[in-house]
Motif scaffolding. Structure first.
Motif, short mmCIF file in Angstrom:
data_model
loop_
_atom_site.label_atom_id
_atom_site.label_comp_id
_atom_site.label_asym_id
_atom_site.label_seq_id
_atom_site.Cartn_x
_atom_site.Cartn_y
_atom_site.Cartn_z
N HIS A 37 11.97 5.03 7.46
CA HIS A 37 12.64 3.73 7.56
C HIS A 37 12.12 2.83 6.45
CE1 HIS A 37 9.32 1.27 9.42
NE2 HIS A 37 8.84 2.49 9.52
N VAL A 38 12.84 1.74 6.22
CA VAL A 38 12.50 0.79 5.16
C VAL A 38 11.77 -0.41 5.75
CG1 VAL A 38 13.51 -0.83 3.50
CG2 VAL A 38 14.35 1.51 3.62
N CYS A 39 10.69 -0.77 5.08
CA CYS A 39 9.89 -1.95 5.43
C CYS A 39 9.97 -2.96 4.29
CB CYS A 39 8.41 -1.57 5.60
SG CYS A 39 8.08 -0.33 6.85
N ASN A 40 9.53 -4.18 4.58
CA ASN A 40 9.51 -5.21 3.54
C ASN A 40 8.13 -5.28 2.88
OD1 ASN A 40 7.77 -7.28 4.86
ND2 ASN A 40 9.40 -7.20 6.40
N ASP A 41 8.06 -5.99 1.77
CA ASP A 41 6.80 -6.15 1.04
C ASP A 41 6.10 -7.47 1.37
OD1 ASP A 41 8.39 -8.01 -0.27
OD2 ASP A 41 8.04 -7.21 -2.29
N ALA A 42 6.55 -8.11 2.46
CA ALA A 42 5.98 -9.42 2.84
C ALA A 42 5.03 -9.32 4.03
CB ALA A 42 7.12 -10.39 3.16
N GLY A 43 4.82 -8.12 4.55
CA GLY A 43 3.91 -7.96 5.68
C GLY A 43 4.56 -8.22 7.03
N GLY A 44 5.87 -8.46 7.05
CA GLY A 44 6.55 -8.75 8.30
C GLY A 44 6.99 -7.49 9.01
N TRP A 45 6.79 -7.47 10.30
CA TRP A 45 7.20 -6.34 11.16
C TRP A 45 7.60 -6.95 12.48
CZ3 TRP A 45 6.19 -0.87 10.33
CH2 TRP A 45 6.43 -0.05 11.45
N PRO A 60 2.53 3.36 13.69
CA PRO A 60 3.17 2.93 12.44
C PRO A 60 3.00 1.44 12.15
CG PRO A 60 4.61 4.43 13.61
CD PRO A 60 3.48 4.09 14.55
N GLU A 61 3.14 0.58 13.16
CA GLU A 61 2.96 -0.85 12.93
C GLU A 61 1.51 -1.16 12.56
OE1 GLU A 61 3.37 -5.21 15.10
OE2 GLU A 61 4.03 -3.42 16.19
N ALA A 62 0.57 -0.59 13.29
CA ALA A 62 -0.84 -0.84 13.00
C ALA A 62 -1.19 -0.38 11.58
CB ALA A 62 -1.73 -0.14 14.03
N ALA A 63 -0.69 0.79 11.19
CA ALA A 63 -0.96 1.31 9.85
C ALA A 63 -0.33 0.42 8.77
CB ALA A 63 -0.45 2.74 9.73
N TYR A 64 0.92 -0.01 9.01
CA TYR A 64 1.62 -0.89 8.06
C TYR A 64 0.86 -2.20 7.89
CZ TYR A 64 5.04 -4.28 6.35
OH TYR A 64 5.65 -5.28 5.65
N ARG A 65 0.46 -2.81 8.99
CA ARG A 65 -0.24 -4.11 8.92
C ARG A 65 -1.57 -3.98 8.19
NH1 ARG A 65 2.45 -8.05 11.41
NH2 ARG A 65 3.89 -7.57 13.11
N LEU A 66 -2.30 -2.90 8.42
CA LEU A 66 -3.56 -2.67 7.71
C LEU A 66 -3.30 -2.42 6.23
CD1 LEU A 66 -6.64 -2.32 7.80
CD2 LEU A 66 -6.23 0.11 8.32
N ALA A 72 -4.62 -5.38 -1.81
CA ALA A 72 -5.33 -5.57 -3.08
C ALA A 72 -6.13 -4.32 -3.45
CB ALA A 72 -6.25 -6.78 -3.00
N MET A 73 -6.36 -3.46 -2.47
CA MET A 73 -7.19 -2.27 -2.71
C MET A 73 -6.42 -0.96 -2.53
SD MET A 73 -10.51 -3.63 -0.64
CE MET A 73 -9.53 -4.15 0.76
N ASN A 74 -5.09 -1.03 -2.41
CA ASN A 74 -4.33 0.21 -2.20
C ASN A 74 -3.01 0.15 -2.95
OD1 ASN A 74 -2.32 -1.06 -0.50
ND2 ASN A 74 -3.75 -0.97 1.21
N ASP A 75 -2.09 1.05 -2.60
CA ASP A 75 -0.82 1.19 -3.32
C ASP A 75 0.34 0.42 -2.69
OD1 ASP A 75 -0.48 2.73 -1.04
OD2 ASP A 75 0.47 4.41 -2.10
N PHE A 76 0.07 -0.48 -1.75
CA PHE A 76 1.15 -1.23 -1.09
C PHE A 76 1.95 -2.01 -2.14
CE2 PHE A 76 3.23 -4.70 1.01
CZ PHE A 76 3.61 -4.19 2.24
N ALA A 77 3.21 -1.64 -2.29
CA ALA A 77 4.11 -2.30 -3.25
C ALA A 77 5.50 -1.72 -3.05
CB ALA A 77 3.64 -2.06 -4.69
N LEU A 78 6.49 -2.35 -3.64
CA LEU A 78 7.84 -1.79 -3.61
C LEU A 78 7.82 -0.35 -4.10
CD1 LEU A 78 9.89 -4.83 -4.92
CD2 LEU A 78 10.10 -3.77 -2.66
N GLY A 79 8.47 0.53 -3.35
CA GLY A 79 8.55 1.94 -3.72
C GLY A 79 7.48 2.82 -3.10
N ALA A 80 6.46 2.21 -2.50
CA ALA A 80 5.38 2.99 -1.90
C ALA A 80 5.80 3.56 -0.54
CB ALA A 80 4.12 2.14 -1.74
N VAL A 81 5.14 4.66 -0.17
CA VAL A 81 5.40 5.31 1.11
C VAL A 81 4.08 5.54 1.82
CG1 VAL A 81 6.32 7.37 2.27
CG2 VAL A 81 7.40 6.53 0.19
N GLN A 82 4.08 5.24 3.10
CA GLN A 82 2.91 5.50 3.95
C GLN A 82 3.37 6.46 5.05
OE1 GLN A 82 1.81 2.37 6.75
NE2 GLN A 82 -0.31 2.55 6.06
N LEU A 83 2.77 7.63 5.11
CA LEU A 83 3.12 8.62 6.13
C LEU A 83 2.11 8.52 7.27
CD1 LEU A 83 5.43 10.65 6.19
CD2 LEU A 83 3.84 12.39 5.41
#
Length: 172
Positions: A37-45, A60-66, A72-83
């Protein structure tokens, strides 16, 4: 179709997207499956398909929020995927394909290039895992995307690479 490549014979598997009426959080089939599914880059869930995801699984929500909190220390950005594993042989793919969480006149939050990048990465992960991919019509709800622009991305980045994809519509 079978192809001969350098003396070896390999299967050239090009799959078509399967469309079903049903719930993407209850994917059909056996074996490894990924609910994408698609998430936003603003931290909203909290709106759209993520509500159904959170009703079924907490991870999934807990992982997304973390992931967002530590961006600032990971790959969170447009186009990134978290499995995110949610059960044996079942994963949720949080794909960042939406800029912000509110549509603006003439400028929906969907970012097609980000979805394409995320689908490319997801395709690689699905092939590595031998997994099928299951999803709603990603990017077309709150993100404001057009299915006729997203469907070819799924065909090219997943199905044409041999990944079986099922798209679910809640109602016929």
């Amino acid at each position: 179709m079978r192809l001969s490549v350098g003396g070896d014979t390999v299967d050239d598997v090009v799959r078509e997207i399967e469309y079903l009426v049903g719930d993407a959080t209850a994917p059909n089939g056996v074996g490894r499956r990924i609910v994408a599914h698609v998430c936003n880059d603003a931290g909203g869930w909290g709106k759209g398909f993520v509500v159904a995801v959170s009703r079924r699984w907490r991870e999934p929500e807990a992982a997304y929020r973390l992931w967002y909190r530590e961006r600032a220390m990971n790959d969170f950005a447009l186009g990134a995927v978290q499995l995110v594993p949610v059960a044996e042989d079942l994963f949720v793919a949080n794909m960042i394909g939406q800029h912000g969480d509110r549509p603006r006149p003439g400028n929906p939050p969907v970012r097609y290039a980000a979805i394409e990048t995320a689908l490319t990465a997801l395709g690689g992960r699905a092939l590595d895992l031998g997994a099928t991919v299951h999803m709603p019509r990603i990017g077309c709800g709150l993100a404001g995307g057009q299915w006729e622009l997203i469907e070819p991305l799924i065909e090219e980045r997943l199905a044409a690479r041999g990944v079986a994809v099922t798209v679910y519509d809640l109602h016929s």
